[in-house]
Design an enzyme around this catalytic site. Sequence first.
Site, PDB file in Angstrom:
ATOM      1  N   LYS A   1      30.404  -2.956  -2.037  1.00  0.00           N
ATOM      2  CA  LYS A   1      31.428  -2.673  -2.736  1.00  0.00           C
ATOM      3  C   LYS A   1      32.399  -3.806  -2.230  1.00  0.00           C
ATOM      4  O   LYS A   1      32.376  -4.052  -0.817  1.00  0.00           O
ATOM      5  CB  LYS A   1      32.152  -1.463  -3.050  1.00  0.00           C
ATOM      6  CG  LYS A   1      33.068  -1.087  -4.056  1.00  0.00           C
ATOM      7  CD  LYS A   1      32.132  -0.994  -5.398  1.00  0.00           C
ATOM      8  CE  LYS A   1      33.178  -0.272  -6.502  1.00  0.00           C
ATOM      9  NZ  LYS A   1      32.223  -0.080  -7.759  1.00  0.00           N
TER      10      LYS A   1
ATOM     11  N   GLY B   1      39.886  10.656 -21.880  1.00  0.00           N
ATOM     12  CA  GLY B   1      39.790   9.234 -21.705  1.00  0.00           C
ATOM     13  C   GLY B   1      39.002   8.545 -22.868  1.00  0.00           C
ATOM     14  O   GLY B   1      37.743   8.869 -23.039  1.00  0.00           O
TER      15      GLY B   1
ATOM     16  N   GLY C   1      38.364   5.571 -23.394  1.00  0.00           N
ATOM     17  CA  GLY C   1      38.270   4.131 -23.270  1.00  0.00           C
ATOM     18  C   GLY C   1      36.794   3.798 -23.427  1.00  0.00           C
ATOM     19  O   GLY C   1      36.263   4.137 -24.226  1.00  0.00           O
ATOM     20  N   ASN C   2      36.233   2.645 -22.430  1.00  0.00           N
ATOM     21  CA  ASN C   2      35.009   2.142 -22.678  1.00  0.00           C
ATOM     22  C   ASN C   2      33.973   3.354 -22.655  1.00  0.00           C
ATOM     23  O   ASN C   2      33.116   3.317 -23.473  1.00  0.00           O
ATOM     24  CB  ASN C   2      34.695   1.217 -21.695  1.00  0.00           C
ATOM     25  CG  ASN C   2      33.468   0.373 -21.456  1.00  0.00           C
ATOM     26  OD1 ASN C   2      32.676   0.662 -22.480  1.00  0.00           O
ATOM     27  ND2 ASN C   2      33.180  -0.138 -20.375  1.00  0.00           N
TER      28      ASN C   2
ATOM     29  N   GLY D   1      34.187   6.767 -22.595  1.00  0.00           N
ATOM     30  CA  GLY D   1      34.452   8.112 -23.475  1.00  0.00           C
ATOM     31  C   GLY D   1      34.180   7.621 -25.072  1.00  0.00           C
ATOM     32  O   GLY D   1      33.572   8.473 -25.586  1.00  0.00           O
TER      33      GLY D   1
HETATM   34  P1  NAD Z   1      38.743   2.477 -19.698  1.00  0.00           P
HETATM   35  O1  NAD Z   1      40.039   1.870 -18.777  1.00  0.00           O
HETATM   36  O2  NAD Z   1      38.006   1.694 -20.625  1.00  0.00           O
HETATM   37  O3  NAD Z   1      39.273   3.806 -20.105  1.00  0.00           O
HETATM   38  C1  NAD Z   1      40.156   4.779 -19.431  1.00  0.00           C
HETATM   39  C2  NAD Z   1      40.674   5.681 -20.460  1.00  0.00           C
HETATM   40  O4  NAD Z   1      41.163   6.918 -19.665  1.00  0.00           O
HETATM   41  C3  NAD Z   1      41.670   5.377 -21.290  1.00  0.00           C
HETATM   42  O5  NAD Z   1      41.603   5.940 -22.724  1.00  0.00           O
HETATM   43  C4  NAD Z   1      43.086   5.548 -20.590  1.00  0.00           C
HETATM   44  O6  NAD Z   1      44.239   5.789 -21.415  1.00  0.00           O
HETATM   45  C5  NAD Z   1      42.577   7.055 -20.099  1.00  0.00           C
HETATM   46  N1  NAD Z   1      43.446   7.387 -18.991  1.00  0.00           N
HETATM   47  C6  NAD Z   1      43.717   6.614 -17.666  1.00  0.00           C
HETATM   48  N2  NAD Z   1      44.558   7.342 -16.844  1.00  0.00           N
HETATM   49  C7  NAD Z   1      44.663   8.577 -17.452  1.00  0.00           C
HETATM   50  C8  NAD Z   1      45.208   9.813 -16.897  1.00  0.00           C
HETATM   51  N3  NAD Z   1      45.855   9.931 -15.925  1.00  0.00           N
HETATM   52  N4  NAD Z   1      44.939  10.950 -17.763  1.00  0.00           N
HETATM   53  C9  NAD Z   1      44.257  10.941 -18.977  1.00  0.00           C
HETATM   54  N5  NAD Z   1      43.721   9.665 -19.633  1.00  0.00           N
HETATM   55  C10 NAD Z   1      43.769   8.435 -18.691  1.00  0.00           C
HETATM   56  O7  NAD Z   1      37.735   2.913 -18.378  1.00  0.00           O
HETATM   57  P2  NAD Z   1      36.203   3.130 -18.668  1.00  0.00           P
HETATM   58  O8  NAD Z   1      35.538   1.965 -18.349  1.00  0.00           O
HETATM   59  O9  NAD Z   1      36.091   4.101 -19.680  1.00  0.00           O
HETATM   60  O10 NAD Z   1      36.141   4.169 -17.305  1.00  0.00           O
HETATM   61  C11 NAD Z   1      36.597   5.534 -17.233  1.00  0.00           C
HETATM   62  C12 NAD Z   1      36.099   6.290 -16.043  1.00  0.00           C
HETATM   63  O11 NAD Z   1      34.712   6.096 -15.702  1.00  0.00           O
HETATM   64  C13 NAD Z   1      36.856   5.703 -14.604  1.00  0.00           C
HETATM   65  O12 NAD Z   1      37.040   6.707 -13.720  1.00  0.00           O
HETATM   66  C14 NAD Z   1      35.692   4.636 -14.120  1.00  0.00           C
HETATM   67  O13 NAD Z   1      35.848   4.406 -12.853  1.00  0.00           O
HETATM   68  C15 NAD Z   1      34.401   5.535 -14.548  1.00  0.00           C
HETATM   69  N6  NAD Z   1      33.163   4.562 -14.789  1.00  0.00           N
HETATM   70  C16 NAD Z   1      33.205   3.546 -15.439  1.00  0.00           C
HETATM   71  C17 NAD Z   1      32.237   2.974 -15.546  1.00  0.00           C
HETATM   72  C18 NAD Z   1      31.973   1.771 -16.735  1.00  0.00           C
HETATM   73  O14 NAD Z   1      30.962   1.151 -16.706  1.00  0.00           O
HETATM   74  N7  NAD Z   1      32.917   1.262 -17.224  1.00  0.00           N
HETATM   75  C19 NAD Z   1      30.936   2.982 -14.656  1.00  0.00           C
HETATM   76  C20 NAD Z   1      31.032   4.096 -13.797  1.00  0.00           C
HETATM   77  C21 NAD Z   1      32.097   4.607 -13.726  1.00  0.00           C
END
Ligand code: NAD
Length: 414
Positions: free
Chosen positions: A104, A214, A216-217, A219
């Site tokens: 990382k 969440g 996002g991607n 959820g």
């Molecule tokens: P994203 O940025 O696409 O979506 C994040 C979502 O969480 C959004 O809907 C945002 O509005 C919401 N959010 C942000 N801060 C918030 C808060 N304080 N309270 C409530 N909601 C909040 O991110 P993602 O890619 O969906 O990733 C989500 C989580 O999963 C992160 O913790 C990330 O580190 C983890 N993760 C992601 C991946 C990946 O492949 N994208 C892999 C492993 C872990």
Amino acid sequence: MGGNPFETSLKTLHEAAEIGHINPEVVRLLEQPKRQFEFTIPVRMDDGHLEVFQAFRVHYCDALGQVKNGVRVVPNMDMDTAKALGFWMTIKHAVGGIPAGGGKGGIKADPSKLSRREYEALIRGFIRNLPMKGAWVDVPGADIGTHGRTQAWMLDELESIQGFHSPAAINDKPVEANGTELSREATGHGAFYVTREVLKDLGWEGSKTFALQGFGNVGRVASELLQQAGHKLVAVSDIFGGIANPDGIDVFELGKYADSHGGSVKGFPGCKEITTPEVLETECDFLLPAAVQSVIHEGNADRIKAKLIMECANGPVTPEGEKILYAKGVTIIPDVLTNCGSAIVCSFERTQGLTDQYWDRETVRAKLEERIVKSYHEVAMVAKELNINYRDAAWVGALKKIEKAMVLRGWVWE
Ligand code: NAD
């Protein structure tokens, strides 16, 4: 992760090592990264002045293979964060059955304050100045502040330096730049397959209700697949607020709504407005925290009603919160398992680059499903055999795989 993230990782290491009777020499080797680099990236800014950015890269452990994973570009990036995340990736790769070690790194910078030219110069500078690089050493991927475009810049810079193509040396690239299908949706897919297996093992048949923090991607993809499998989303929140409807919220209609409302679920018709934290306390069968870390803690754990928590985000449940939840009989499926889908598909991306054979979406999906389902069953077996929770089982299983590799390589004595 509350407090110093690296110290938190070490605490988990020591606890799991004790439970799993891991060789003390293995623990000794895992108490620090194998290599760590701190370097600077000079960038000529648009106004003509020279800015010097701080960069970090950690090769935490490469017992299972070359290291790989994200480059984070955030204003508060530091070595402790790189070490903690590199260690997590080491464990996640072992849990996911991925033949890779954990790496990382990142750059201390705010991408929103950079012009496109400055950002590109910064990313290319990261690759130029990175001391060790290439498909068999360290494969940088995307993280916060990096994305498909930055990964294509990294690839282009590396190939310019080397003088030949090297698609396996950079991850999370767009498909058109020798990337893989399903890259963006991998974690959501993986979380769905693990949830499906857990529900089967718990004997929970038929349609279940779930709440999601969440949209996002991760959820959104996971909840679409859960709905297609017959489950019902009853509450969802994002950073702007939340909504609830015990009769169910159509995930696909919600997605269309969010796309036309700045990405937010707030105000979706037919729902009651709730706050972002309230979604966690909704009456439902299972809960997907898929936003940020430490959202379930000693202050709200006793109000959680779900009997199953799938940790889609990294570290959404604090150790104090976890104790309260276990006392209530809640099952928690840990982040290193639930969200390892993108780590698995990144490993497929490297394999495709190495073999020059690019798979179609269904092939990637099927291989991801097969791999992550196997990982879940391995963790479940350790949990059953040792009568421990799933988090401890995931860590113990991972440490045992790393221990075996270290013994065979002669790094430690059995
Ligand atoms: P994203 O940025 O696409 O979506 C994040 C979502 O969480 C959004 O809907 C945002 O509005 C919401 N959010 C942000 N801060 C918030 C808060 N304080 N309270 C409530 N909601 C909040 O991110 P993602 O890619 O969906 O990733 C989500 C989580 O999963 C992160 O913790 C990330 O580190 C983890 N993760 C992601 C991946 C990946 O492949 N994208 C892999 C492993 C872990």
